[in-house]
Enzyme design. Structure first.
Site, short mmCIF file in Angstrom:
data_model
loop_
_atom_site.label_atom_id
_atom_site.label_comp_id
_atom_site.label_asym_id
_atom_site.label_seq_id
_atom_site.Cartn_x
_atom_site.Cartn_y
_atom_site.Cartn_z
N ARG A 23 -8.10 -5.43 27.04
CA ARG A 23 -8.88 -6.54 26.49
C ARG A 23 -10.25 -6.66 27.16
O ARG A 23 -11.24 -7.01 26.50
CB ARG A 23 -8.08 -7.84 26.67
CG ARG A 23 -8.71 -9.07 26.02
CD ARG A 23 -7.70 -10.21 25.99
NE ARG A 23 -8.22 -11.39 25.34
CZ ARG A 23 -8.60 -12.50 25.98
NH1 ARG A 23 -8.54 -12.55 27.31
NH2 ARG A 23 -9.05 -13.54 25.31
N HIS A 83 -13.80 -6.96 25.19
CA HIS A 83 -14.71 -8.09 25.40
C HIS A 83 -16.03 -7.67 26.04
O HIS A 83 -17.02 -8.36 25.92
CB HIS A 83 -14.02 -9.18 26.22
CG HIS A 83 -13.04 -9.98 25.43
ND1 HIS A 83 -12.79 -11.32 25.68
CD2 HIS A 83 -12.27 -9.66 24.36
CE1 HIS A 83 -11.89 -11.76 24.80
NE2 HIS A 83 -11.56 -10.77 24.00
N VAL A 87 -20.05 -7.51 23.38
CA VAL A 87 -21.18 -8.35 23.80
C VAL A 87 -22.28 -7.45 24.34
O VAL A 87 -22.22 -6.96 25.47
CB VAL A 87 -20.73 -9.36 24.88
CG1 VAL A 87 -21.89 -10.26 25.27
CG2 VAL A 87 -19.56 -10.19 24.36
N ASN A 105 -13.35 -15.98 27.23
CA ASN A 105 -12.92 -15.38 28.51
C ASN A 105 -12.38 -16.38 29.52
O ASN A 105 -11.55 -16.03 30.36
CB ASN A 105 -14.11 -14.64 29.15
CG ASN A 105 -14.61 -13.49 28.28
OD1 ASN A 105 -13.83 -12.84 27.61
ND2 ASN A 105 -15.92 -13.27 28.28
N PRO A 128 -14.76 -12.42 18.29
CA PRO A 128 -14.12 -13.23 17.24
C PRO A 128 -13.00 -14.10 17.81
O PRO A 128 -12.12 -13.60 18.51
CB PRO A 128 -13.53 -12.18 16.28
CG PRO A 128 -14.17 -10.88 16.65
CD PRO A 128 -14.57 -10.98 18.08
N HIS A 156 -2.80 -5.65 19.88
CA HIS A 156 -1.93 -6.82 20.08
C HIS A 156 -0.44 -6.45 20.02
O HIS A 156 0.40 -7.33 19.96
CB HIS A 156 -2.27 -7.92 19.07
CG HIS A 156 -3.53 -8.66 19.41
ND1 HIS A 156 -4.05 -9.66 18.62
CD2 HIS A 156 -4.39 -8.54 20.45
CE1 HIS A 156 -5.17 -10.12 19.16
NE2 HIS A 156 -5.40 -9.45 20.27
N THR A 177 8.46 -5.79 20.98
CA THR A 177 8.31 -4.91 22.16
C THR A 177 7.00 -5.24 22.86
O THR A 177 6.02 -4.49 22.76
CB THR A 177 8.32 -3.43 21.72
OG1 THR A 177 7.39 -3.27 20.63
CG2 THR A 177 9.70 -2.96 21.28
#
Length: 319
Positions: A61, A65, A69, A93, A162, A192, A242
């Site tokens: 992640r 992120h 940006v 964040n 988003p 995810h 899982t």
């Protein structure tokens, strides 16, 4: 084509500038300057993930992120100071981006092996790949050669990443602005399949939405009270089946209306991405190969190369 020398030179320079952003990234960028880079990063990532499986998702992640940006430039890693506002406290964040201490450990190990050579931006890219692989997902050759930003933008982080409340059009539009297709959007959302989300990010979905499996909603409600401010930071797995294995169950969940976030379920809700979700749910190798392609594309977003930026000594602050 005949042209005057000055004009030719100008055209050549223009081509060089336009082509330079990604041209200097290569999979063997550090092969001579830091030959043990990959094994050094991987052993640190593996030990962190072995200690806490969720850390793999957290590191992945961080790379998302960062790249979303102003490009993959390590700006996310910069700490706030009295005279500098970074991205760590931007809405997407604050209280949720994590793994910065693991990045510090990786950087420290890499600095011991080859001081002043490898950027923090590249460390994020490698750690993301290693996290996916260690949790059972695909591997790929990471393009390297990014340099580290000397600046960060909290407002760009607030506007560029988003939120989980996004609808499908908003998601497609944001990814498209970065050169990522709707297929890339669905593939990257497959990240995810690992990780956890906070109650505050999915409360509205489990209490207010109708395109959700009833028993799934009830299960999630047990650990996420309806009242705002109550249990906001309680966690639930993004993939109920899982949560610590990188697989295609995320997509099977969406087909069964068991997406945890509003933005997850938007990918399978009667819209243009339904068929892609269904395809990945039926064909794990198709998901894996598209995920790899999309990760490489995302890693190409606006890198600093050449003499731009710097190679930070400490990922938390500019040199």
């Amino acid at each position: 084509m005949a042209c005057f020398p000055k004009l030719c030179l100008t055209l050549l320079l223009l081509v060089a500038v336009l082509g330079s952003s990604n041209a200097q990234l290569s999979t063997n960028f550090y092969s001579k300057s830091c030959p043990n880079l990959f094994s050094t990063v991987k052993s640190t990532v593996r030990s962190a993930v072995n200690k806490e499986a969720r850390m793999g998702a957290s590191l992945l992640r961080l790379f998302f992120h960062d790249c979303f940006v102003n490009g993959c430039d390590g700006s996310l890693l910069l700490d706030d100071t009295s005279s500098f506002t970074g991205e760590k406290n931007a809405n997407p964040n604050r209280n949720s981006a994590r793994g910065f201490d693991v990045v510090d450990n990786i950087k420290s190990a890499v600095e011991n092996a080859c001081p002043g050579v490898v950027s923090c931006a590249d460390i994020l890219a490698i750690a993301a790949r290693d996290s996916v692989e260690i949790l059972g997902g695909p591997s790929w050759k990471v393009k390297l050669g990014r340099r580290d930003a000397r600046t960060a933008s909290q407002s760009a982080a607030n506007n560029g990443i988003p939120p989980p409340t996004s609808n499908l059009n908003q998601l497609i539009s944001r990814f498209s602005a970065l050169g990522l297709s709707s297929r890339d959007l669905v593939a990257l959302s497959g990240a995810h399949t690992i990780g956890q989300a906070r109650c505050t990010s999915f409360r509205a979905r489990i209490y207010n939405e109708t395109n959700i499996d009833a028993s799934f909603a009830q299960t999630r409600q047990r650990n996420c009270p309806r009242a705002t401010g109550s249990g906001d930071n309680n966690l639930a797995p993004l993939d109920v089946q899982t949560p610590t294995s990188f697989d295609n169950n995320y997509f099977k969940n969406l087909v069964n209306n068991r997406g945890l976030l509003h933005s997850d379920q938007q990918l399978f809700n009667g819209g243009s991405t339904d068929s892609t979700v269904r395809g990945y749910g039926n064909n794990p190798s198709s998901f894996s190969s598209d995920f790899v392609s999309a990760m490489i594309k995302m890693g190409d977003i606006s890198p600093l190369t050449g003499s731009s930026g710097e190679i930070r000594k400490n990922c938390r602050r500019v040199n």
